[in-house]
Design an enzyme around this catalytic site. Structure first.
Site, PDB file in Angstrom:
ATOM      1  N   ASP A 168       0.381 -11.335   7.286  1.00  0.00           N
ATOM      2  CA  ASP A 168       1.716 -10.984   6.807  1.00  0.00           C
ATOM      3  C   ASP A 168       2.281  -9.876   7.675  1.00  0.00           C
ATOM      4  O   ASP A 168       2.001  -9.804   8.869  1.00  0.00           O
ATOM      5  CB  ASP A 168       1.616 -10.534   5.339  1.00  0.00           C
ATOM      6  CG  ASP A 168       2.896 -10.781   4.581  1.00  0.00           C
ATOM      7  OD1 ASP A 168       3.744  -9.870   4.520  1.00  0.00           O
ATOM      8  OD2 ASP A 168       3.069 -11.900   4.054  1.00  0.00           O
ATOM      9  N   HIS A 205       6.280  -5.949   2.472  1.00  0.00           N
ATOM     10  CA  HIS A 205       5.919  -7.293   2.006  1.00  0.00           C
ATOM     11  C   HIS A 205       4.403  -7.458   1.937  1.00  0.00           C
ATOM     12  O   HIS A 205       3.853  -7.920   0.934  1.00  0.00           O
ATOM     13  CB  HIS A 205       6.537  -8.329   2.950  1.00  0.00           C
ATOM     14  CG  HIS A 205       6.552  -9.738   2.456  1.00  0.00           C
ATOM     15  ND1 HIS A 205       5.559 -10.643   2.766  1.00  0.00           N
ATOM     16  CD2 HIS A 205       7.444 -10.414   1.688  1.00  0.00           C
ATOM     17  CE1 HIS A 205       5.847 -11.815   2.217  1.00  0.00           C
ATOM     18  NE2 HIS A 205       6.993 -11.710   1.555  1.00  0.00           N
ATOM     19  N   SER A 414       6.194 -16.227  -2.057  1.00  0.00           N
ATOM     20  CA  SER A 414       5.381 -15.235  -1.335  1.00  0.00           C
ATOM     21  C   SER A 414       4.418 -14.522  -2.262  1.00  0.00           C
ATOM     22  O   SER A 414       3.307 -14.154  -1.856  1.00  0.00           O
ATOM     23  CB  SER A 414       6.283 -14.175  -0.684  1.00  0.00           C
ATOM     24  OG  SER A 414       6.816 -14.604   0.525  1.00  0.00           O
TER      25      SER A 414
END
Length: 478
Positions: A168, A205, A414
């Protein structure tokens, strides 16, 4: 309304990749992003065949220059693919690339109905897009609220901990200020803030995902790699190589959690740039848990859609998102028979930043008056309402701004993905199971509850520490 968000994100991604001219395609539907002027082809004889075929086609087609056809990355690598230039990438606009389309047409005519095409666009792999962005932008949450899913009671045991590799964006520099991330390691974000001290759009994230895994499955050793840099995007030709580098660096883990991908050119059964990695994955014991994407579509989203291929049914688990009540699919979730399971993915709560350094964030996208996918509940398309700098020039001088001090609410497949990765890991740790694929089969076989997604009843996984949030359906206008 969804294409509007896609175009906003296209501009953002193009600015973050200034040396790679991009196009959106295949037409005004704007289904994916790809590199202009270049096609991706298998190495060796296939590459020579493509060059010769495209040159011949361009010679006979008006307005196309066969002299431009040449390899631009001839070196052999583990991905088994080569980039071939078919036009000047600087020519034309962003709304599709005719030269690439003609090159693909030439090969389709040459190949006929071959199941595995020799050539494709060089797609952009991106953090599970809602037309190229997560399900929404993060919203600050008070520390007193705690995470959702809440931390499970299990303790961390280094001898039995399950290894989870999160591919990621990198971790925030002060992520360890949150105790739940004590057993998380990996790459730090290269650049957390912009020149004005504002948190960049996708930074956090990877930290958020690590927090979800650790909450659902405390007995894990989570490693977060900054493979997708701090903008969450990478060319397919580079992504396959980056995946090999990841497992070379850390070894094949029990579970890979991947919240990125792309749709593809019509008819493609997979990604050429990932073929070699997927073939090697099949021979390992690692389970790839992959996000189904947030386009609100049934179009396969890769690599999650590998779960529907018989040769990868055991090695890939594709995950869609449920809305905050856990009973129905989130408005943005991709769906279809290639999505194998759904989990909560709307307004989860996890660590976005560490607690030591509060950081401001400027919203990039404006919310909509109604759901951009046509749903009637108060979804993340609409609430909480804010104005973003990319959406409306009239607010560019003063878009809405918030302050993050640790926790955030965030939505997208996600984040449903690490919920499922965590549930597989938790089952492994609790039962002494060392085979992640067997654990995934056991988890899916034990599903007794279902949810409704676009009229279909689908298998749903809801971790015991997750709390449903009632869904608000606005009263009809009078």
């Amino acid at each position: 309304m969804a294409p509007q968000r896609f175009r906003e994100q296209f501009d953002h991604i193009q600015r973050s990749m200034p040396d790679v001219p991009l196009a959106m395609g295949p037409d005004d539907s704007a289904a994916f992003l790809y590199e202009k002027g270049v096609v991706l082809v298998r190495d060796g004889e296939d590459a020579r065949l493509v060059e010769d075929t495209v040159r011949t086609f361009f010679t006979e087609a008006p307005g196309l220059d066969q002299e431009q056809v040449r390899r631009v990355s001839p070196q052999t690598n583990r991905t088994g693919v080569t980039r071939i230039r078919v036009a000047d990438p600087g020519q034309g606009g962003a709304q599709g690339d005719p030269a690439v389309a003609h090159a693909l047409r030439a090969m389709r005519e040459r190949e006929g109905r071959a199941r595995r095409p020799l050539v494709s666009r060089n797609h952009v792999i991106h953090i599970a897009p809602v037309n190229a962005c997560p399900g929404d932008e993060p919203v600050p949450a008070p520390r007193t609220e705690g995470t959702n899913p809440a931390p499970a009671a299990a303790a961390h045991d280094p001898e039995s901990a399950v290894s989870v590799l999160v591919i990621d964006t990198g971790l925030m520099h002060d992520y360890r200020s949150w105790p739940q991330l004590a057993h998380v390691d990996g790459d730090l974000a290269v650049q957390e803030t912009d020149a004005n001290g504002m948190l960049k759009q996708y930074v956090g994230h990877g930290t958020f995902i690590a927090g979800v895994v650790s909450s659902v499955a405390p007995n894990t050793d989570v490693t977060v790699l900054g493979t997708l840099s701090d903008v969450g995007a990478m060319l397919e030709s580079e992504f396959g190589a980056a995946l090999f580098e990841s497992v070379d660096r850390y070894g094949w883990p029990d579970i890979i959690s991947l919240s990125a991908g792309t749709t593809t050119s019509s008819g493609l059964d997979g990604l050429l740039g990932m073929d070699a990695f997927m073939a090697e994955l099949r021979e390992q014991r690692t389970l790839l848990v992959a996000a189904a994407g947030n386009n609100g579509s049934a179009t396969p989203f890769w690599p999650a859609a590998y779960a529907s291929r018989p040769d990868h049914a055991d090695s890939v688990l594709s995950v869609g998102a449920l809305r905050s009540d856990g009973e129905f699919g989130a408005c943005f979730t991709n769906h279809g028979p290639w999505v194998k399971v759904y989990a909560p993915g709307e307004r989860l709560t996890s660590a976005l930043t560490g607690f030591d350094s509060p950081v401001p964030y400027v919203y990039q996208h404006s919310t909509f008056d109604t759901c951009r996918y046509g749903f009637g509940y108060a979804c993340t398309c609409q609430e909480p309402s804010h104005s973003g700098v990319l959406s409306d020039e009239s607010v560019a001088a003063k878009p809405d701004q918030v302050m993050f001090e640790g926790l955030a609410h965030w939505s997208g497949t996600s984040f449903a993905t690490p919920v499922v990765a965590g549930m597989v890991a938790d089952l492994m740790a609790a039962g002494g199971q060392r085979d992640p694929r067997a654990a995934a089969r056991q988890l899916l076989a034990g599903i007794a509850e279902f949810a409704e997604v676009r009229g279909a009843h689908v298998p749903a996984l809801r971790p015991p520490t997750w709390s449903a949030v009632p869904v608000v359906v606005p009263a009809p206008a009078v």
